[in-house]
Scaffold this motif. Structure first.
Motif, short mmCIF file in Angstrom:
data_model
loop_
_atom_site.label_atom_id
_atom_site.label_comp_id
_atom_site.label_asym_id
_atom_site.label_seq_id
_atom_site.Cartn_x
_atom_site.Cartn_y
_atom_site.Cartn_z
N VAL A 237 0.84 -1.20 0.00
CA VAL A 237 0.00 0.00 0.00
C VAL A 237 0.88 1.25 0.00
O VAL A 237 0.59 2.23 -0.70
N TYR A 238 1.96 1.21 0.77
CA TYR A 238 2.87 2.35 0.83
C TYR A 238 3.45 2.66 -0.55
O TYR A 238 3.49 3.81 -0.97
N PHE A 239 3.93 1.63 -1.28
CA PHE A 239 4.49 1.84 -2.61
C PHE A 239 3.46 2.45 -3.55
O PHE A 239 3.75 3.35 -4.33
N ASP A 240 2.22 1.96 -3.46
CA ASP A 240 1.17 2.46 -4.32
C ASP A 240 0.88 3.93 -4.04
O ASP A 240 0.79 4.76 -4.96
N LEU A 241 0.78 4.29 -2.76
CA LEU A 241 0.49 5.68 -2.39
C LEU A 241 1.68 6.59 -2.66
O LEU A 241 1.50 7.77 -2.98
N LEU A 242 2.89 6.06 -2.52
CA LEU A 242 4.08 6.87 -2.80
C LEU A 242 4.06 7.34 -4.25
O LEU A 242 4.38 8.50 -4.55
N ASP A 243 3.65 6.47 -5.17
CA ASP A 243 3.56 6.85 -6.58
C ASP A 243 2.45 7.86 -6.81
O ASP A 243 2.58 8.77 -7.63
N ARG A 244 1.35 7.72 -6.10
CA ARG A 244 0.18 8.56 -6.34
C ARG A 244 0.23 9.90 -5.61
O ARG A 244 -0.23 10.92 -6.13
N LEU A 245 0.77 9.89 -4.39
CA LEU A 245 0.71 11.09 -3.55
C LEU A 245 2.04 11.83 -3.45
O LEU A 245 2.06 13.03 -3.24
N GLY A 246 3.14 11.09 -3.55
CA GLY A 246 4.45 11.71 -3.38
C GLY A 246 4.92 11.59 -1.94
O GLY A 246 4.15 11.28 -1.03
N PRO A 247 6.21 11.88 -1.71
CA PRO A 247 6.81 11.65 -0.38
C PRO A 247 6.30 12.57 0.72
O PRO A 247 6.28 12.19 1.88
N ILE A 248 5.89 13.80 0.38
CA ILE A 248 5.44 14.74 1.42
C ILE A 248 4.14 14.26 2.05
O ILE A 248 4.01 14.15 3.28
N GLU A 249 3.16 13.96 1.21
CA GLU A 249 1.87 13.53 1.74
C GLU A 249 1.97 12.18 2.44
O GLU A 249 1.34 11.97 3.48
N ILE A 250 2.77 11.27 1.89
CA ILE A 250 2.86 9.95 2.51
C ILE A 250 3.57 10.04 3.85
O ILE A 250 3.32 9.23 4.76
N ASN A 251 4.44 11.04 4.05
CA ASN A 251 5.09 11.24 5.34
C ASN A 251 4.08 11.52 6.44
O ASN A 251 4.34 11.26 7.62
N LEU A 252 2.94 12.07 6.06
CA LEU A 252 1.92 12.40 7.05
C LEU A 252 1.33 11.16 7.71
O LEU A 252 0.67 11.27 8.75
N VAL A 253 1.57 9.98 7.14
CA VAL A 253 1.13 8.75 7.78
C VAL A 253 1.72 8.65 9.18
O VAL A 253 1.08 8.15 10.12
N SER A 254 2.96 9.14 9.33
CA SER A 254 3.63 9.08 10.64
C SER A 254 2.87 9.85 11.71
O SER A 254 3.03 9.57 12.90
N TYR A 255 2.04 10.81 11.29
CA TYR A 255 1.32 11.64 12.25
C TYR A 255 -0.14 11.23 12.42
O TYR A 255 -0.82 11.74 13.30
N VAL A 256 -0.60 10.31 11.60
CA VAL A 256 -1.93 9.74 11.79
C VAL A 256 -1.81 8.41 12.52
O VAL A 256 -2.68 8.05 13.32
N ALA A 257 -0.72 7.68 12.29
CA ALA A 257 -0.53 6.37 12.92
C ALA A 257 -0.62 6.41 14.45
O ALA A 257 -1.21 5.50 15.05
N PRO A 258 -0.07 7.43 15.14
CA PRO A 258 -0.18 7.43 16.61
C PRO A 258 -1.61 7.43 17.12
O PRO A 258 -1.88 6.91 18.22
N VAL A 259 -2.52 8.00 16.34
CA VAL A 259 -3.93 7.98 16.75
C VAL A 259 -4.43 6.54 16.82
O VAL A 259 -5.07 6.12 17.79
N PHE A 260 -4.11 5.76 15.78
CA PHE A 260 -4.54 4.36 15.75
C PHE A 260 -3.76 3.52 16.76
O PHE A 260 -4.30 2.56 17.31
N ALA A 261 -2.50 3.89 17.00
CA ALA A 261 -1.73 3.19 18.02
C ALA A 261 -2.37 3.38 19.39
O ALA A 261 -2.49 2.43 20.18
N ALA A 262 -2.77 4.62 19.67
CA ALA A 262 -3.39 4.91 20.96
C ALA A 262 -4.74 4.19 21.11
O ALA A 262 -5.03 3.59 22.15
N LEU A 263 -5.55 4.24 20.05
CA LEU A 263 -6.87 3.60 20.11
C LEU A 263 -6.76 2.09 20.24
O LEU A 263 -7.48 1.48 21.04
N SER A 264 -5.88 1.48 19.45
CA SER A 264 -5.75 0.02 19.51
C SER A 264 -5.12 -0.41 20.83
O SER A 264 -5.51 -1.45 21.40
#
Length: 310
Positions: A237-264
């Motif tokens: 999924v990361y490779f697919d989004l990297l091609d579609r969104l570029g490195p800046i937007e995909i970097n934002l995953v690092s700042y959404v992931a903690p929300v799911f880490a906290a919830l899970s």
């Protein structure tokens, strides 16, 4: 339709990678930490190698530069990152959310390393301020006691910080190496090499052995989730989004992931989320925005235009 697909995949990736911190924490009840990480990438590396054979025409690296790329990826981005992370999460004070927040510092550290190691990039005063702000966020998160800086809490979080720094350094060093190896092949061989390195480290640790593993249904579920969902499928999924969104937007995953880490972590492990964790996260994210302010300013109009067209 494409926009909704990208958004859905982005959320799925953040959810899978965020909840992986919870799976690590859960699995550490049954596995020695470095051996746990090594077995995870035994499985993920074989799966990724199979995908590389299907998706590319380059199943193995060729030449010194391509093997150097694999060596950097395997040693820093797989072995060092995961060994430090898994050992760090073994400390009771390092919850799933705390680990994910510290790891979210990686994009900030990557920019800092790039300014030092890549001659074409310089760190501006605002960039220095952003880097320092991110480091302040980690200090806030660690909440050190000035009278005793070697508490279990500080040691555990420092190990996770070392994991983030290893990954950031590895990502910068790979940019210095001129090689045309397909990213799927590079990831596959890096995973396999990193797994071998972690097995060596595990053997050297007196507390780790295969005999110490408890193969319960929960242990198998944690291993399967990390190896298949978080590693093999997550990277696809990361490779697919990297091609579609570029490195800046995909970097934002690092700042959404903690929300799911906290919830899970809260849902499955009963972990609590305190104000220190939330405050550290906000400071680290502010540091990222400060360092990437010009790039984000350029990207936002393009994103808005794409959304309007859709």
């Amino acid at each position: 339709m494409t926009r909704y697909r990208n958004v859905a995949l982005f959320v799925v990736l953040a959810a899978v990678w965020g909840s992986a911190f919870m799976a690590i924490k859960a699995g550490l009840e049954y596995f020695p930490p470095v051996l746990f990480a090594a077995i995870r990438y035994d499985i993920a590396g074989v799966l990724m190698l199979g995908y590389a054979a299907y998706a590319t025409d380059r199943l193995r690296p060729r030449g010194r530069s391509e093997w150097a790329l694999v060596l950097v990826g395997g040693s820093l981005m797989i072995a060092a990152y995961h060994a430090f992370l898994f050992v760090g999460e073994g400390y009771a004070s390092v919850t799933s959310a705390v680990a994910a927040v510290v790891v979210s510092l990686s994009p900030v550290l990557t920019t800092g390393f790039a300014r030092v190691l890549l001659p074409s990039e310089r760190l501006t005063p605002a960039g220095i301020a952003g880097l320092l702000l991110g480091l302040v966020g980690v200090v806030v998160l660690s909440d050190p006691n000035p009278n005793n800086l070697v508490t279990a809490s500080v040691v555990g979080k420092s190990l996770v910080f070392a994991a983030a720094a290893s990954f950031a350094l590895g990502s910068v060093l790979t940019r210095r190496i001129e090689a045309e190896l397909p990213i799927e092949t590079m990831e596959a061989w890096s995973m396999i090499l990193g797994a071998v390195m972690m097995h060596v480290v595990s053997v050297a640790r007196p507390t780790e052995s295969f005999a110490a593993i408890r193969w319960t249904p929960e242990a198998i579920a944690a291993m399967a989730y990390l190896s298949i969902a978080a590693s093999a499928l997550g990277f696809l999924v990361y490779f697919d989004l990297l091609d579609r969104l570029g490195p800046i937007e995909i970097n934002l995953v690092s700042y959404v992931a903690p929300v799911f880490a906290a919830l899970s972590g809260w849902w499955f492990l009963g972990e609590s989320i305190d104000l220190t964790t939330a405050g550290g996260f906000l400071i680290i994210f502010a540091g990222f925005c400060l360092m990437k302010r010009k790039v984000l300013a350029r990207e936002l109009p393009r994103i808005r235009a794409a959304v309007t067209r859709e």
